[in-house]
Design a protein around this motif. Structure first.
Motif, PDB file in Angstrom:
ATOM      1  N   LEU A  46      36.189 -12.875   8.851  1.00 42.96           N
ATOM      2  CA  LEU A  46      35.364 -14.069   9.050  1.00 42.96           C
ATOM      3  C   LEU A  46      33.932 -13.687   9.400  1.00 42.96           C
ATOM      4  O   LEU A  46      32.979 -14.272   8.895  1.00 42.96           O
ATOM      5  N   TYR A  47      33.785 -12.699  10.249  1.00 46.11           N
ATOM      6  CA  TYR A  47      32.443 -12.227  10.601  1.00 46.11           C
ATOM      7  C   TYR A  47      31.732 -11.707   9.347  1.00 46.11           C
ATOM      8  O   TYR A  47      30.580 -12.042   9.092  1.00 46.11           O
ATOM      9  N   SER A  48      32.424 -10.896   8.567  1.00 43.85           N
ATOM     10  CA  SER A  48      31.837 -10.346   7.344  1.00 43.85           C
ATOM     11  C   SER A  48      31.480 -11.433   6.340  1.00 43.85           C
ATOM     12  O   SER A  48      30.578 -11.253   5.527  1.00 43.85           O
ATOM     13  N   ALA A  49      32.201 -12.549   6.398  1.00 47.46           N
ATOM     14  CA  ALA A  49      31.958 -13.667   5.487  1.00 47.46           C
ATOM     15  C   ALA A  49      30.854 -14.584   5.999  1.00 47.46           C
ATOM     16  O   ALA A  49      30.626 -15.656   5.442  1.00 47.46           O
ATOM     17  N   GLY A  50      30.188 -14.186   7.069  1.00 46.06           N
ATOM     18  CA  GLY A  50      29.101 -15.007   7.598  1.00 46.06           C
ATOM     19  C   GLY A  50      29.561 -16.169   8.449  1.00 46.06           C
ATOM     20  O   GLY A  50      28.854 -17.164   8.583  1.00 46.06           O
ATOM     21  N   ARG A  51      30.725 -16.029   9.051  1.00 56.30           N
ATOM     22  CA  ARG A  51      31.286 -17.078   9.886  1.00 56.30           C
ATOM     23  C   ARG A  51      31.538 -16.538  11.297  1.00 56.30           C
ATOM     24  O   ARG A  51      32.669 -16.476  11.764  1.00 56.30           O
ATOM     25  N   PRO A  52      30.451 -16.123  11.977  1.00 55.89           N
ATOM     26  CA  PRO A  52      30.627 -15.439  13.265  1.00 55.89           C
ATOM     27  C   PRO A  52      31.239 -16.297  14.361  1.00 55.89           C
ATOM     28  O   PRO A  52      31.967 -15.781  15.216  1.00 55.89           O
ATOM     29  N   LYS A  53      30.952 -17.584  14.364  1.00 62.61           N
ATOM     30  CA  LYS A  53      31.523 -18.440  15.414  1.00 62.61           C
ATOM     31  C   LYS A  53      33.045 -18.494  15.291  1.00 62.61           C
ATOM     32  O   LYS A  53      33.766 -18.309  16.272  1.00 62.61           O
ATOM     33  N   GLU A  54      33.543 -18.722  14.077  1.00 55.00           N
ATOM     34  CA  GLU A  54      34.997 -18.738  13.865  1.00 55.00           C
ATOM     35  C   GLU A  54      35.597 -17.383  14.210  1.00 55.00           C
ATOM     36  O   GLU A  54      36.697 -17.306  14.775  1.00 55.00           O
ATOM     37  N   ALA A  55      34.874 -16.312  13.863  1.00 48.72           N
ATOM     38  CA  ALA A  55      35.361 -14.964  14.139  1.00 48.72           C
ATOM     39  C   ALA A  55      35.531 -14.737  15.636  1.00 48.72           C
ATOM     40  O   ALA A  55      36.571 -14.249  16.087  1.00 48.72           O
ATOM     41  N   LEU A  56      34.510 -15.105  16.409  1.00 50.73           N
ATOM     42  CA  LEU A  56      34.581 -14.893  17.855  1.00 50.73           C
ATOM     43  C   LEU A  56      35.630 -15.800  18.489  1.00 50.73           C
ATOM     44  O   LEU A  56      36.363 -15.371  19.399  1.00 50.73           O
ATOM     45  N   GLU A  57      35.724 -17.021  18.036  1.00 51.32           N
ATOM     46  CA  GLU A  57      36.750 -17.928  18.559  1.00 51.32           C
ATOM     47  C   GLU A  57      38.140 -17.324  18.370  1.00 51.32           C
ATOM     48  O   GLU A  57      38.963 -17.322  19.297  1.00 51.32           O
ATOM     49  N   LEU A  58      38.400 -16.799  17.166  1.00 51.30           N
ATOM     50  CA  LEU A  58      39.708 -16.210  16.895  1.00 51.30           C
ATOM     51  C   LEU A  58      39.911 -14.945  17.718  1.00 51.30           C
ATOM     52  O   LEU A  58      40.982 -14.738  18.308  1.00 51.30           O
ATOM     53  N   ALA A  59      38.890 -14.105  17.805  1.00 49.93           N
ATOM     54  CA  ALA A  59      39.011 -12.870  18.580  1.00 49.93           C
ATOM     55  C   ALA A  59      39.286 -13.161  20.059  1.00 49.93           C
ATOM     56  O   ALA A  59      40.126 -12.499  20.685  1.00 49.93           O
ATOM     57  N   LEU A  60      38.590 -14.151  20.616  1.00 48.04           N
ATOM     58  CA  LEU A  60      38.839 -14.515  22.015  1.00 48.04           C
ATOM     59  C   LEU A  60      40.258 -15.028  22.214  1.00 48.04           C
ATOM     60  O   LEU A  60      40.897 -14.732  23.234  1.00 48.04           O
TER      61      LEU A  60
END
Length: 90
Positions: A46-60
């Motif tokens: 998700l981060y690589s796809a330019g979706r950092p907010k979704e990426a961090l939400e999932l990682a948290l």
């Protein structure tokens, strides 16, 4: 199958095919929703796809779900809150 989806999704990400990585890893997470490794690799995709907010939400969420670290468990409720709404500063 679980490992194959993770491996394929990770390979797509490394090859700069982020949307295919997200799709593949997303399929894996839907099929194996409790697999923390799949969810973590999806966060990276998700981060690589330019979706950092979704990426961090999932990682948290993965951190809150899987950590036994006392410092994390002490703040699990706050971590889950911010995973749902990173923009809430209260």
């Amino acid at each position: 199958r679980r490992g194959a989806l993770l491996g394929l999704g990770s390979t797509y990400r490394v090859l700069d095919r982020a949307e295919e990585a997200v799709a593949t890893l997303g399929d894996g997470v839907r099929e194996f929703p409790d697999d923390a490794a799949l969810r973590t690799f999806l966060a990276m995709a998700l981060y690589s796809a330019g979706r950092p907010k979704e990426a961090l939400e999932l990682a948290l969420t993965v951190v809150a779900d899987t950590s036994s670290d006392p410092g994390v468990t002490a703040y699990e409720r706050a971590i889950r809150h911010y995973a749902r709404d990173l923009d809430d500063l209260s």
